[in-house]
Scaffold this motif. Structure first.
Motif, PDB file in Angstrom:
ATOM      1  N   ASP A  28       1.005  -9.016   8.488  1.00 48.24           N
ATOM      2  CA  ASP A  28       2.361  -8.451   8.419  1.00 48.24           C
ATOM      3  C   ASP A  28       2.978  -8.603   7.024  1.00 48.24           C
ATOM      4  O   ASP A  28       4.204  -8.691   6.892  1.00 48.24           O
ATOM      5  N   HIS A  29       2.162  -8.600   5.976  1.00 48.86           N
ATOM      6  CA  HIS A  29       2.660  -8.901   4.633  1.00 48.86           C
ATOM      7  C   HIS A  29       3.746  -7.936   4.160  1.00 48.86           C
ATOM      8  O   HIS A  29       4.636  -8.334   3.414  1.00 48.86           O
ATOM      9  N   GLU A  30       3.707  -6.703   4.559  1.00 49.02           N
ATOM     10  CA  GLU A  30       4.711  -5.732   4.097  1.00 49.02           C
ATOM     11  C   GLU A  30       5.792  -5.465   5.160  1.00 49.02           C
ATOM     12  O   GLU A  30       6.622  -4.564   4.973  1.00 49.02           O
ATOM     13  N   TYR A  31       5.773  -6.233   6.228  1.00 48.50           N
ATOM     14  CA  TYR A  31       6.768  -6.038   7.296  1.00 48.50           C
ATOM     15  C   TYR A  31       8.098  -6.659   6.891  1.00 48.50           C
ATOM     16  O   TYR A  31       8.156  -7.789   6.380  1.00 48.50           O
ATOM     17  N   ASP A  32       9.194  -5.936   7.104  1.00 42.87           N
ATOM     18  CA  ASP A  32      10.545  -6.393   6.787  1.00 42.87           C
ATOM     19  C   ASP A  32      11.124  -7.030   8.056  1.00 42.87           C
ATOM     20  O   ASP A  32      11.571  -6.340   8.968  1.00 42.87           O
ATOM     21  N   ARG A  33      11.103  -8.372   8.090  1.00 38.44           N
ATOM     22  CA  ARG A  33      11.575  -9.076   9.292  1.00 38.44           C
ATOM     23  C   ARG A  33      13.042  -8.792   9.577  1.00 38.44           C
ATOM     24  O   ARG A  33      13.446  -8.596  10.719  1.00 38.44           O
ATOM     25  N   GLU A  34      13.853  -8.860   8.537  1.00 38.16           N
ATOM     26  CA  GLU A  34      15.298  -8.747   8.734  1.00 38.16           C
ATOM     27  C   GLU A  34      15.681  -7.382   9.274  1.00 38.16           C
ATOM     28  O   GLU A  34      16.532  -7.266  10.154  1.00 38.16           O
ATOM     29  N   ARG A  35      15.035  -6.340   8.776  1.00 37.76           N
ATOM     30  CA  ARG A  35      15.357  -4.988   9.232  1.00 37.76           C
ATOM     31  C   ARG A  35      14.470  -4.551  10.405  1.00 37.76           C
ATOM     32  O   ARG A  35      14.760  -3.546  11.050  1.00 37.76           O
ATOM     33  N   ALA A  36      13.394  -5.261  10.648  1.00 39.32           N
ATOM     34  CA  ALA A  36      12.432  -4.894  11.682  1.00 39.32           C
ATOM     35  C   ALA A  36      11.905  -3.482  11.444  1.00 39.32           C
ATOM     36  O   ALA A  36      11.927  -2.617  12.331  1.00 39.32           O
ATOM     37  N   LEU A  37      11.394  -3.266  10.229  1.00 39.60           N
ATOM     38  CA  LEU A  37      10.831  -1.978   9.825  1.00 39.60           C
ATOM     39  C   LEU A  37       9.587  -2.219   8.987  1.00 39.60           C
ATOM     40  O   LEU A  37       9.372  -3.313   8.456  1.00 39.60           O
ATOM     41  N   PHE A  38       8.791  -1.179   8.823  1.00 41.38           N
ATOM     42  CA  PHE A  38       7.691  -1.196   7.859  1.00 41.38           C
ATOM     43  C   PHE A  38       8.044  -0.165   6.783  1.00 41.38           C
ATOM     44  O   PHE A  38       7.694   1.021   6.907  1.00 41.38           O
ATOM     45  N   PRO A  39       8.783  -0.574   5.734  1.00 43.47           N
ATOM     46  CA  PRO A  39       9.347   0.366   4.764  1.00 43.47           C
ATOM     47  C   PRO A  39       8.318   1.291   4.126  1.00 43.47           C
ATOM     48  O   PRO A  39       8.634   2.463   3.852  1.00 43.47           O
ATOM     49  N   ALA A  40       7.108   0.816   3.881  1.00 43.26           N
ATOM     50  CA  ALA A  40       6.121   1.655   3.208  1.00 43.26           C
ATOM     51  C   ALA A  40       5.853   2.931   3.990  1.00 43.26           C
ATOM     52  O   ALA A  40       5.724   4.019   3.402  1.00 43.26           O
ATOM     53  N   ASP A  41       5.771   2.831   5.320  1.00 43.90           N
ATOM     54  CA  ASP A  41       5.524   4.026   6.133  1.00 43.90           C
ATOM     55  C   ASP A  41       6.777   4.879   6.271  1.00 43.90           C
ATOM     56  O   ASP A  41       6.686   6.111   6.400  1.00 43.90           O
ATOM     57  N   VAL A  42       7.959   4.237   6.288  1.00 43.67           N
ATOM     58  CA  VAL A  42       9.200   5.020   6.348  1.00 43.67           C
ATOM     59  C   VAL A  42       9.250   5.984   5.169  1.00 43.67           C
ATOM     60  O   VAL A  42       9.464   7.193   5.327  1.00 43.67           O
ATOM     61  N   PHE A  43       9.037   5.450   3.947  1.00 43.05           N
ATOM     62  CA  PHE A  43       9.138   6.304   2.762  1.00 43.05           C
ATOM     63  C   PHE A  43       7.899   7.171   2.584  1.00 43.05           C
ATOM     64  O   PHE A  43       7.991   8.296   2.067  1.00 43.05           O
ATOM     65  N   GLY A  44       6.735   6.688   3.053  1.00 46.48           N
ATOM     66  CA  GLY A  44       5.547   7.534   3.004  1.00 46.48           C
ATOM     67  C   GLY A  44       5.737   8.789   3.834  1.00 46.48           C
ATOM     68  O   GLY A  44       5.377   9.899   3.420  1.00 46.48           O
ATOM     69  N   TRP A  45       6.304   8.620   5.030  1.00 46.30           N
ATOM     70  CA  TRP A  45       6.590   9.765   5.914  1.00 46.30           C
ATOM     71  C   TRP A  45       7.607  10.713   5.287  1.00 46.30           C
ATOM     72  O   TRP A  45       7.401  11.939   5.258  1.00 46.30           O
ATOM     73  N   LEU A  46       8.696  10.172   4.759  1.00 40.44           N
ATOM     74  CA  LEU A  46       9.740  11.018   4.181  1.00 40.44           C
ATOM     75  C   LEU A  46       9.240  11.741   2.932  1.00 40.44           C
ATOM     76  O   LEU A  46       9.562  12.919   2.702  1.00 40.44           O
ATOM     77  N   GLU A  47       8.468  11.058   2.112  1.00 46.05           N
ATOM     78  CA  GLU A  47       7.954  11.688   0.896  1.00 46.05           C
ATOM     79  C   GLU A  47       6.988  12.820   1.213  1.00 46.05           C
ATOM     80  O   GLU A  47       6.981  13.853   0.540  1.00 46.05           O
ATOM     81  N   GLU A  48       6.175  12.663   2.282  1.00 51.79           N
ATOM     82  CA  GLU A  48       5.192  13.687   2.626  1.00 51.79           C
ATOM     83  C   GLU A  48       5.800  14.873   3.351  1.00 51.79           C
ATOM     84  O   GLU A  48       5.320  15.997   3.215  1.00 51.79           O
ATOM     85  N   THR A  49       6.846  14.649   4.117  1.00 50.88           N
ATOM     86  CA  THR A  49       7.359  15.718   4.990  1.00 50.88           C
ATOM     87  C   THR A  49       8.726  16.255   4.591  1.00 50.88           C
ATOM     88  O   THR A  49       9.054  17.394   4.918  1.00 50.88           O
ATOM     89  N   GLN A  50       9.540  15.461   3.898  1.00 54.08           N
ATOM     90  CA  GLN A  50      10.905  15.896   3.562  1.00 54.08           C
ATOM     91  C   GLN A  50      11.284  15.480   2.142  1.00 54.08           C
ATOM     92  O   GLN A  50      12.297  14.794   1.925  1.00 54.08           O
TER      93      GLN A  50
END
Length: 1022
Positions: A28-50
């Motif tokens: 879970d090295h890139e997991y954001d505990r405080e926000r309970a998100l995986f930011p890399a995939d959030v921005f990877g998805w947005l960059e690829e699709t929107q």
């Protein structure tokens, strides 16, 4: 790493998911505990699709530091929307389906598979959705707890999984871990854990072992409620053996495959919000639940939709799902997915889906669910006639290609007529979903039903009764069942023979069978419903058991051969004393065995044979409760129309004037409150009525077949703390009730008890096995009574467990089948003792503590006596259930086997011939009604009459009247008639059958009075 370890189990699942296209994070090295998100995939998805929308927030011209700050602000905005209380506009499910906004930017956080493939850009975006599995996720900022697996979609956590390998632990350990160690708020800091908060991050939590899966959508600590998510095993709970691996491999091999998993998130999950105000107290009741499909729901909807896509319109599908299967949700999901269904050529399969139901909850539930999925209004249109003519409203909806149209069974014929005759609908295709819910039938609807109903069913309809959708569809579909532009989807727990013929599909034997099955047995074993036959009791045979008597009214089916005799028996059933005796038993049984259950909220239903009986029951029960000074036992009565009963009151009786505490509420609403505890019904609320607090049912109506199953099944709904039900039946033969249930069950055993001494015989037999000692029994009972805890109880059963296992293992090793069978029988006998004692202790005061102590001890010992063959068949041969009645608390089992007679098809209709009526005098009828007396032993009759005479002779008033009046005047004395009635009533305990027969018939009482008046007069004169 050991192959049998939990870590190896994790490895296998993650490798399987990775092989099927999932992204894999071994930590879970890139997991954001405080926000309970995986930011890399959030921005990877947005960059690829929107990218255009993202550029509005994270500007390409800004410096890396400014871009990083912008990303953090965007994540903060995303979390703000996620962290709002789950609603249609906020929370994880809303963000997944409708995205979120940040100033001028609009972001979609997922693309679900489109219904058709005409838009390549949409399909491309769907293919870019990032599904990720992450191991050992440390989710808290307050502790170092980690969850085995977390599933993400585009960086958003949607599910958690706790794994347990059955080599070292089991499914219960995973469930307990969630309940006690995966808390939505940290126990020490009281800080909320975003990942585990209801509806805000993970939408479902799976407890998974090699053999079973359970799931929940709402973590509540120790109060968390888990549901099975299993395939079922040959009609039983659990999962079938998998020769290629774990029995639960369907989770990662099927459910978590991209199309299925995203389909569940996009088309199934539904936030159900119930917001109501109590009309009496004014208090608001807000409840939220997140609906995740149980496996059989996912399976049936998926198979129906996939098959309809291939087959197109013009086919039939019968879904036999037990009560408690969640048919309302299954119907809602099926309706929505059929309404958007396209075939491989991207042509829409159905222009409209018509749902035939009387469940008003389906209207709002479908509308709300579809709005959450599509964010559209007007997809669901219920035809209720609010804007004028229902037929005009229906036709307009059909012509407008309204995706989902909801009609009642009264409106359904207009739908079929419009489809067949309207020129505007030529060439269109329709799906019709038939729900098994029931409603009252009147007028032309009832006339149509005459084609398909039996005489008994029609009599019920004429008395304000109910009839089911299946019967109505049978009548309406007679001319149109083969329409090639209509597909029928029928959902029912109890398909009749004609339903199978209409909707079933040919099996390997050429006979029709359901398209999909979720059995009553599986529902009971999975604890979605209760087994209502475990505490089934016949009133008639209870008195035979106790006093070797026989009730006349329970033998009516053998002697009702003319309308005159039926009239006489109806009079007997309506007799004031007959009803009063039953009311006494009902109220006292309810107080002793039912009222205190469910924290004093348990309720009961009394099923009467007619509306007039219901009226008299209501008057009698109100009178009894009032005279006894009882409080908190208010009864309501439910029947259709009005009842004229001049013997009970000058004005017609209605639900309104007999239920003064309604206060503007419907009967179900009022009964759900604490204002009412007992509901008396006459052909109403016996089907399609869900009240989980119903614990007892008192039956004074002839039931058989589907009506028996549907009526008694009102008891099977589960509630917190509801672990058993009670049925006390004044009319029906238990064997006939059992036969009615058999077609809708699976394999089981039958239980019987021969007499009150069976527990003594069983005790002696069990003691003789020398598996336990008296000191161990005494020790456990003391620990149990003093609440010494689990360890103490375990310690006291451990010696017997050890002796049993030692003997059993030795018998197996030595191939000593006789000893092995004896030990198996010991275990079965112990179960028989517990069931027999629970039941018989209601009827008899055994006046000793040994039996009670053994019952407590056996309950604790029995669960730990396990052998390699874990299938323990109940030995019910010692129990004759049909000979007992329910008077006190306890259990008895009318177990089902699933081996009953198959449903009978319609054969040789119209071959009967009319019969000339048998004309008899009333003297003949009275003679036939008196036949039960002739079956008694002559000495018993003599003893009965002599006992009554002795009581009359002691009466000082009669002594004076006999000395001072002629024989004729003495015979006419009202004091004599009253004294005879009192004496006969007092003889109920010693001469039950004869007393009931006399009290239930004016003619019998008249004959008895004539005989006794002479005997008493002569003795007093002498």
């Amino acid at each position: 790493m050991a192959q049998h370890s939990e870590s190896a189990f994790e490895d296998h699942i993650c490798q399987a998911l990775q092989a099927s296209g999932w992204l894999y994070s071994p930590n879970d090295h890139e997991y954001d505990r405080e926000r309970a998100l995986f930011p890399a995939d959030v921005f990877g998805w947005l960059e690829e699709t929107q990218p255009d929308q993202l550029a509005k927030v994270v500007k390409p011209a800004d410096s890396p530091a400014e871009q990083e700050a912008a990303k953090l602000l965007l994540l903060t905005r995303l979390c703000k929307v996620l962290d709002k209380p789950a609603t249609r506009e906020a929370g994880m499910l809303s963000v997944l389906r409708t995205g979120f906004k940040d100033v001028s930017a609009k972001f979609e956080m997922c693309q679900f598979k489109p219904a058709m493939g005409l838009n390549p850009e949409t399909l491309e975006r769907y293919g870019k959705a990032r599904l990720r599995v992450m191991r050992q996720v440390h989710y808290s900022t307050s502790n170092q707890n980690s969850i085995d697996l977390v599933l993400f979609v585009n960086g958003l956590p949607v599910a958690t999984i706790e794994l347990k390998t059955d080599f070292t632990q089991n499914i219960r350990d995973a469930v307990e871990q969630y309940k006690h160690n995966r808390l939505p708020k940290d126990a020490k800091t009281n800080r909320e854990e975003p990942l585990l908060a209801f509806g805000r991050r993970a939408l479902v939590h799976f407890a998974v072992s090699n053999e079973e899966i359970q799931m929940t959508t709402h973590l509540k600590g120790k109060d968390t409620f888990f549901l099975p998510f299993n395939l079922g095993k040959n009609g039983h709970k659990g999962n079938p053996d998998n020769p290629n691996g774990s029995s639960t491999s369907y989770l990662w091999e099927q459910v978590l495959q991209r199309d299925t998993w995203l389909g569940i998130l996009g088309k199934f999950l539904h936030l159900q919000v119930s917001d109501s105000t109590n009309p009496v107290t004014g208090e608001r009741d807000l409840r939220q639940s997140l609906l995740f499909p149980r496996y059989h729901q996912l399976d049936v909807v998926t198979k129906l939709v996939d098959t309809a896509r291939v087959e197109g319109p013009g086919h039939k599908y019968l879904v036999q799902h037990s009560a408690g299967s969640g048919k309302t949700n299954s119907i809602a999901w099926t309706a929505h997915q059929l309404s958007t269904l396209h075939n491989d050529d991207d042509a829409k399969v159905f222009d409209s889906v018509i749902v035939v139901t009387d469940r008003t909850i389906l209207d709002t539930q479908l509308q709300d669910a579809i709005y959450q999925i599509e964010h559209k209004s007007g997809v669901v249109v219920p035809i209720r006639g609010n804007a004028g003519s229902k037929s005009a409203e229906l036709t307009a909806a059909l012509v407008a290609r309204t995706p989902i149209i909801i009609v009642t069974i009264q409106t359904f014929p207009f739908a079929l007529k419009a489809i067949a005759e309207s020129k505007a609908l030529v060439g269109r295709n329709f799906a019709i979903i038939a729900d098994e819910a029931h409603s009252s039938q009147t007028g032309s609807t009832a006339n149509k039903l005459k084609q398909v109903l039996s005489a008994e069913e029609l009599a019920d309809v004429n008395d304000g009764g109910e009839v089911d959708v299946e019967a109505f569809l049978a009548a309406e579909m007679a001319e149109r069942a083969d329409a090639k532009n209509i597909s029928y989807f029928a959902f029912t727990a109890t398909p009749k023979a004609k339903t199978l013929e209409l909707f079933g599909r040919k099996g390997s034997d050429g006979l029709p069978e359901p398209f999909h099955l979720y059995s009553m047995q599986q529902a009971i074993e999975e604890r979605f419903i209760l087994d209502v036959l475990q505490n089934y009791t016949s009133y008639k045979v209870a008195y035979k058991l106790a006093h070797e008597g026989r009730e006349y009214d329970s033998e009516d089916s053998k002697v009702e051969k003319s309308e005159a005799l039926k009239t006489l028996m109806k009079w007997v059933k309506l007799h004031e004393h007959n009803i009063a005796q039953k009311v006494t038993l009902i109220v006292e049984h309810f107080r002793d065995n039912v009222a205190w259950r469910l924290d004093g909220k348990a309720k009961a239903m009394v099923v009467t044979g007619s509306r007039k009986e219901a009226v008299r029951y209501k008057l009698a029960i109100d009178k009894y409760i009032s005279e006894a000074g009882y409080t908190g036992l208010e009864a309501m009565v439910a029947f259709s129309g009005q009842v004229v009963d001049t013997d009970s009151g000058p004005e017609p009786f209605t639900e309104h004037n007999m239920n003064e505490g309604l206060k503007g509420r419907t009967l179900p609403e009022a009964f759900a409150s604490t204002d009412y505890r007992i509901m008396l019904v006459a052909n109403k609320f016996q089907t399609g009525f869900d009240q989980p607090l119903l614990v007892a049912m008192y039956v004074d109506k002839k039931l058989s077949g589907v009506s028996a199953v549907q009526t008694l099944s009102r008891l099977n709904r589960t509630a917190v703390g509801k672990d058993q039900t009670f049925v006390l039946d004044f009319v029906n033969d238990p064997a006939e009730i059992q036969a009615s249930f058999e077609p809708y069950f699976r394999q089981a055993t039958i239980e019987s008890i021969s007499d009150a001494n069976v527990v003594h015989d069983l005790q002696a037999k069990l003691d003789a096995a020398q598996i336990y000692t008296d000191s161990e029994i005494e020790g456990l009972v003391k620990a149990y009574v003093t609440e010494s805890g689990n360890n103490a109880l375990s310690g006291w059963v451990s010696p017997a467990k050890s002796r049993f296992n030692t003997q059993y293992n030795a018998a197996v090793a030595q191939e000593d089948k006789a000893s092995q069978d004896a030990l198996d029988l010991f275990r079965k006998d112990m179960g028989s003792f517990v069931r027999a004692y629970d039941f018989l202790s209601q009827l008899y005061d055994y006046a000793e503590t040994d039996l009670e102590k053994r019952s407590i001890y056996y309950r604790h010992l029995l669960p730990v006596l396990r052998v390699n063959d874990s299938r323990v068949e109940l030995d019910l041969s010692e129990v004759v259930l049909a000979k007992y009645a329910l008077k006190d608390k306890g259990t008895s089992n009318l177990a089902l086997t699933g081996d009953g007679e198959p449903l009978k098809p319609l054969t040789d209709p119209g071959t009967g011939v009319p019969k000339d009526p048998v004309l008899v005098t009333w003297a003949d009828i009275i003679h036939q009604a008196n036949l039960p007396f002739e079956g008694e032993q002559l000495d018993a009759v003599a003893h009965f009459v002599d006992g009554v005479k002795r009581e009359l002779v002691k009466n000082t008033t009669l002594q004076t009247q006999a000395r001072n009046n002629s024989r004729q005047h003495f015979r006419s004395s009202p004091d004599l008639a009253h004294a005879v009635t009192t004496a006969v009533s007092d003889a109920l305990d010693s001469h039950t059958s004869l007393s009931l027969q006399a009290l239930g018939s004016k003619d019998k009482m008249k004959a008895l009075l004539e005989m006794l008046s002479s005997l008493v007069y002569e003795e007093l004169q002498s």
